[in-house]
Design a protein around this motif. Structure first.
Motif, PDB file in Angstrom:
ATOM      1  N   ARG A  72      34.836  41.167  43.553  1.00 15.88           N
ATOM      2  CA  ARG A  72      34.399  40.267  42.487  1.00 15.88           C
ATOM      3  C   ARG A  72      35.004  38.872  43.102  1.00 15.88           C
ATOM      4  O   ARG A  72      35.997  38.800  43.539  1.00 15.88           O
ATOM      5  CB  ARG A  72      35.246  40.584  41.438  1.00 15.88           C
ATOM      6  CG  ARG A  72      34.975  41.826  40.645  1.00 15.88           C
ATOM      7  CD  ARG A  72      35.479  42.217  39.345  1.00 15.88           C
ATOM      8  NE  ARG A  72      35.251  43.630  38.886  1.00 15.88           N
ATOM      9  CZ  ARG A  72      33.858  43.677  38.341  1.00 15.88           C
ATOM     10  NH1 ARG A  72      33.188  42.550  37.889  1.00 15.88           N
ATOM     11  NH2 ARG A  72      33.719  45.076  37.700  1.00 15.88           N
ATOM     12  N   THR A  73      34.307  37.879  42.685  1.00 19.24           N
ATOM     13  CA  THR A  73      34.549  36.525  42.899  1.00 19.24           C
ATOM     14  C   THR A  73      34.654  35.690  41.727  1.00 19.24           C
ATOM     15  O   THR A  73      33.679  35.504  40.936  1.00 19.24           O
ATOM     16  CB  THR A  73      33.358  35.898  44.180  1.00 19.24           C
ATOM     17  OG1 THR A  73      33.309  36.642  45.053  1.00 19.24           O
ATOM     18  CG2 THR A  73      33.740  34.352  44.062  1.00 19.24           C
ATOM     19  N   TYR A  74      35.709  34.863  41.452  1.00 20.27           N
ATOM     20  CA  TYR A  74      36.033  33.845  40.339  1.00 20.27           C
ATOM     21  C   TYR A  74      36.206  32.554  40.955  1.00 20.27           C
ATOM     22  O   TYR A  74      36.523  32.226  42.002  1.00 20.27           O
ATOM     23  CB  TYR A  74      37.336  34.371  39.745  1.00 20.27           C
ATOM     24  CG  TYR A  74      37.322  35.886  39.347  1.00 20.27           C
ATOM     25  CD1 TYR A  74      37.300  36.152  37.936  1.00 20.27           C
ATOM     26  CD2 TYR A  74      37.670  37.047  40.199  1.00 20.27           C
ATOM     27  CE1 TYR A  74      37.430  37.508  37.504  1.00 20.27           C
ATOM     28  CE2 TYR A  74      37.704  38.084  39.718  1.00 20.27           C
ATOM     29  CZ  TYR A  74      37.442  38.559  38.298  1.00 20.27           C
ATOM     30  OH  TYR A  74      37.552  39.928  38.038  1.00 20.27           O
ATOM     31  N   HIS A  75      36.010  31.721  40.033  1.00 19.72           N
ATOM     32  CA  HIS A  75      36.396  30.131  40.144  1.00 19.72           C
ATOM     33  C   HIS A  75      37.070  29.645  38.712  1.00 19.72           C
ATOM     34  O   HIS A  75      36.245  29.624  37.829  1.00 19.72           O
ATOM     35  CB  HIS A  75      34.835  29.464  40.353  1.00 19.72           C
ATOM     36  CG  HIS A  75      35.227  27.924  40.339  1.00 19.72           C
ATOM     37  ND1 HIS A  75      34.382  26.997  40.001  1.00 19.72           N
ATOM     38  CD2 HIS A  75      35.990  27.388  41.280  1.00 19.72           C
ATOM     39  CE1 HIS A  75      34.699  25.903  40.461  1.00 19.72           C
ATOM     40  NE2 HIS A  75      35.842  26.080  41.198  1.00 19.72           N
ATOM     41  N   ARG A  76      38.213  29.162  39.093  1.00 24.34           N
ATOM     42  CA  ARG A  76      38.900  28.556  38.169  1.00 24.34           C
ATOM     43  C   ARG A  76      39.091  29.579  36.692  1.00 24.34           C
ATOM     44  O   ARG A  76      38.680  29.140  35.528  1.00 24.34           O
ATOM     45  CB  ARG A  76      38.308  27.021  37.522  1.00 24.34           C
ATOM     46  CG  ARG A  76      38.352  26.009  38.672  1.00 24.34           C
ATOM     47  CD  ARG A  76      37.805  24.941  38.110  1.00 24.34           C
ATOM     48  NE  ARG A  76      38.136  23.884  39.234  1.00 24.34           N
ATOM     49  CZ  ARG A  76      37.564  22.635  39.378  1.00 24.34           C
ATOM     50  NH1 ARG A  76      36.649  22.282  38.213  1.00 24.34           N
ATOM     51  NH2 ARG A  76      37.827  21.692  40.181  1.00 24.34           N
ATOM     52  N   ARG A 197      39.463  41.557  44.728  1.00 23.66           N
ATOM     53  CA  ARG A 197      39.095  40.140  43.739  1.00 23.66           C
ATOM     54  C   ARG A 197      39.486  38.954  44.595  1.00 23.66           C
ATOM     55  O   ARG A 197      40.651  38.694  45.283  1.00 23.66           O
ATOM     56  CB  ARG A 197      39.992  40.315  42.495  1.00 23.66           C
ATOM     57  CG  ARG A 197      39.944  41.342  41.693  1.00 23.66           C
ATOM     58  CD  ARG A 197      40.595  41.459  40.335  1.00 23.66           C
ATOM     59  NE  ARG A 197      40.051  42.619  39.780  1.00 23.66           N
ATOM     60  CZ  ARG A 197      40.359  42.756  38.377  1.00 23.66           C
ATOM     61  NH1 ARG A 197      40.942  41.964  37.594  1.00 23.66           N
ATOM     62  NH2 ARG A 197      39.835  43.848  37.577  1.00 23.66           N
ATOM     63  N   PHE A 198      38.532  37.838  44.383  1.00 21.74           N
ATOM     64  CA  PHE A 198      38.817  36.871  45.486  1.00 21.74           C
ATOM     65  C   PHE A 198      38.665  35.477  43.938  1.00 21.74           C
ATOM     66  O   PHE A 198      37.776  35.305  43.277  1.00 21.74           O
ATOM     67  CB  PHE A 198      37.671  36.418  46.205  1.00 21.74           C
ATOM     68  CG  PHE A 198      38.138  35.384  47.300  1.00 21.74           C
ATOM     69  CD1 PHE A 198      38.533  35.651  48.500  1.00 21.74           C
ATOM     70  CD2 PHE A 198      38.061  33.897  46.969  1.00 21.74           C
ATOM     71  CE1 PHE A 198      38.933  34.813  49.435  1.00 21.74           C
ATOM     72  CE2 PHE A 198      38.451  33.036  47.921  1.00 21.74           C
ATOM     73  CZ  PHE A 198      38.708  33.353  49.020  1.00 21.74           C
ATOM     74  N   HIS A 199      39.842  34.764  44.069  1.00 24.34           N
ATOM     75  CA  HIS A 199      39.821  33.612  43.063  1.00 24.34           C
ATOM     76  C   HIS A 199      39.841  32.431  43.843  1.00 24.34           C
ATOM     77  O   HIS A 199      40.747  32.106  44.809  1.00 24.34           O
ATOM     78  CB  HIS A 199      41.112  33.844  42.167  1.00 24.34           C
ATOM     79  CG  HIS A 199      41.150  34.963  41.408  1.00 24.34           C
ATOM     80  ND1 HIS A 199      40.873  34.857  40.231  1.00 24.34           N
ATOM     81  CD2 HIS A 199      41.426  36.138  41.539  1.00 24.34           C
ATOM     82  CE1 HIS A 199      40.964  36.040  39.476  1.00 24.34           C
ATOM     83  NE2 HIS A 199      41.310  36.752  40.297  1.00 24.34           N
ATOM     84  N   PHE A 200      38.626  31.422  43.649  1.00 25.47           N
ATOM     85  CA  PHE A 200      38.735  30.212  44.123  1.00 25.47           C
ATOM     86  C   PHE A 200      39.543  29.133  42.929  1.00 25.47           C
ATOM     87  O   PHE A 200      39.397  29.209  41.867  1.00 25.47           O
ATOM     88  CB  PHE A 200      37.368  29.585  44.233  1.00 25.47           C
ATOM     89  CG  PHE A 200      36.638  30.394  45.482  1.00 25.47           C
ATOM     90  CD1 PHE A 200      36.896  29.769  46.838  1.00 25.47           C
ATOM     91  CD2 PHE A 200      35.938  31.152  45.297  1.00 25.47           C
ATOM     92  CE1 PHE A 200      36.233  30.208  47.775  1.00 25.47           C
ATOM     93  CE2 PHE A 200      35.115  31.762  46.409  1.00 25.47           C
ATOM     94  CZ  PHE A 200      35.180  31.182  47.914  1.00 25.47           C
TER      95      PHE A 200
END
Length: 498
Positions: A72-76, A197-200
């Motif tokens: 999963r990839t997230y931004h803000r 999980r990867f959070h930008f």
């Protein structure tokens, strides 16, 4: 006839076990008296690495490792997309997460049961010369020691300066300014166990990244990108580390199992063969860990080095085969450096143009699926394809189309690793490992060569009348459309560097 393996991390352990399996005596040298059993370190073990270890008797690593299937990839704080890892028709999972310490423990047990491996702990390499044979100078608690061998594989890691210096080599490249804080925690987090999980730019680490990996035993590894002046001791003593962790996991109870701070690098030696010494793993190449290309590429180095040294020591091949180790594995290192450098440019932009591009891509990815393809949090480790190797006989009817999309592999052909498929007598790759394997389609007579009829023509995409020559590392050396004895002989000579 012997090989000195310098360094007994997973790369050195794998090399030693593979050599011993081929009947080569090994002296396995390591500077540490005992292992450090704490910390996740390298945790992502890719399918083809697991395949190698399973062939050595370490199949329990697959069972013990935690299999994650969703990235999963997230931004803000907003989820942009999720990816399901393909199974590729293999009995093995795409990845498992398992601590390096546990991998080393299992491989040590196999080494202890192997009479051809002589383990020398507490031996710190101080020098190396090659006066005909390899002479390794070591410092021990009882004074200096000397070890002689016909060849050596240097797996001494990023800090293997003594070996590189003795060989006249240097790890050239760059180091990234920002640091990365890594914490292993134990906590009950339902629903997190099968996801990476990867959070930008999350609100709890603004302007930087956070990566969360599940591990066995309700453990989770959290990586924060932090400024280059970050002080872990001050953050621990002031309670800020607890605040940092709770911003991610909330109020649930947790335990910090291990923590450390790293700086990431992209560095390569110019040569991975120096006379009778082959360099492998972090001793030869360093890359950022996003995509898990460090340990996994090091194991691939060990596989490549071991079969070639065994063939040379048995007198079945010569200098050309040894030199092909550099040609193949340095090309792989260059590829990994290019992939991880592109990732780091996206994660840690180096100038205003890169920062603007990243913000544009991440902003568009919230609503545009096409933009999601441009989000780079690390292309996951994959085999390198030896399509340009001097050992590979090209097939004009199967041109290599270049690097495939993320998560995909090229169709089988010259220079490509055999697919991990099962046949009546076992796994196809295992049939190749004892030596060169010649597979033929029905009705083909290779004229004086023993061959096995292809039982998986559909999986390989084999055409009528073909013969496939497979190397001992399960890479396809040649696909011959007119497999006369002369053509098979020529492909075999080429595949052994003759």
């Amino acid at each position: 006839m012997s090989v000195a393996v310098l360094g007994s991390g997973p790369v050195g352990q794998t090399a030693a076990l593979l050599l011993a399996r081929r009947g080569v005596p090994v002296v396995l040298v390591d500077e540490h008296e005992v292992r450090d059993p704490v910390g996740s370190k390298a945790i992502c073990q890719q399918r083809d690495t697991l395949d190698v270890w399973a062939s050595l008797g370490a199949g329990c690593l697959v069972e013990e490792g935690l299999t994650w299937t969703t990235a999963r990839t997230y931004h803000r704080g907003q989820e942009l997309f999720s990816l399901k890892l393909p199974d590729a028709g293999s009995a093995l999972p795409p990845f498992v997460n398992l601590s390096q310490a546990r991998v080393e423990e299992v491989l040590d047990e196999l080494i202890a049961a192997q009479p051809l491996i002589d383990v020398r702990r507490g031996h710190r390499v101080t020098g190396l010369t090659q006066p005909g044979r390899v002479v390794v100078e070591c410092a021990t608690a009882d004074g200096p020691r000397r070890i002689e061998a016909d060849y050596a594989i240097a797996c001494t890691g990023a800090r293997g300066d003594a070996v590189r210096r003795a060989l006249g080599l240097h790890l050239a490249g760059v180091s990234f300014r920002d640091l990365f804080l890594i914490c292993d925690i134990r906590a009950d987090l339902p629903g997190w166990a099968a996801e990476r999980r990867f959070h930008f730019d999350p609100p709890w680490n603004p302007g930087r990244q956070v990566l969360i990996h599940p591990c066995p035993g309700s453990q989770f590894r959290i990586d924060w990108q932090v400024p280059d002046d970050y002080d872990l001791s001050a953050e621990e003593s002031g309670g800020a580390l607890d605040t940092r962790i709770r911003a991610i996991i909330g109020s649930v109870p947790y335990e910090v199992v291990w923590r450390s701070v790293y700086r990431f690098h992209t560095r390569l030696v110019p040569r991975m063969r120096a006379g009778r010494v082959l360099l492998a793993g972090d001793c030869a190449h360093l890359v950022a860990p996003f995509g898990a290309r460090g340990l996994n590429s090091g194991v691939a180095d060990a596989v490549n080095a071991a079969w070639k040294l065994a063939w040379v020591l048995r007198g079945e091949a010569g200098e050309g085969l040894l030199e092909s180790y550099h040609a193949e594995r340095h090309a792989a290192a260059v590829e990994n450096a290019a992939v991880t450098t592109a990732t780091m440019d996206f994660l840690v932009p180096q100038d205003d143009a890169q920062r603007a591009r990243r913000l544009d891509v991440l902003t568009r990815a919230a609503t545009d699926p096409a933009a999601c393809e441009q989000v780079d949090s690390g292309r996951l480790a994959e085999p390198f394809w030896y399509t340009g190797s001097p050992l590979t006989t090209p097939d004009p009817s199967r041109p290599f189309a270049g690097r495939p999309p993320r998560g995909a592999v090229p169709p089988p052909g010259p220079g490509i690793l055999l697919p991990d498929v099962t046949v009546a007598s076992g796994r196809l790759r295992d049939l190749a490992r004892p030596g060169f394997l010649l597979l033929t389609t029905p009705g083909v007579d290779p004229g004086g060569f023993r061959s096995a009829e292809i039982p998986v023509g559909g999986a390989l995409g084999a055409r009528p009348g073909e013969a496939w020559l497979v190397r001992p590392d399960a890479y396809v050396a040649a696909v011959l459309s007119d497999p006369s004895a002369a053509e098979v002989e020529a492909a075999l000579r080429r595949a052994t560097g003759s």
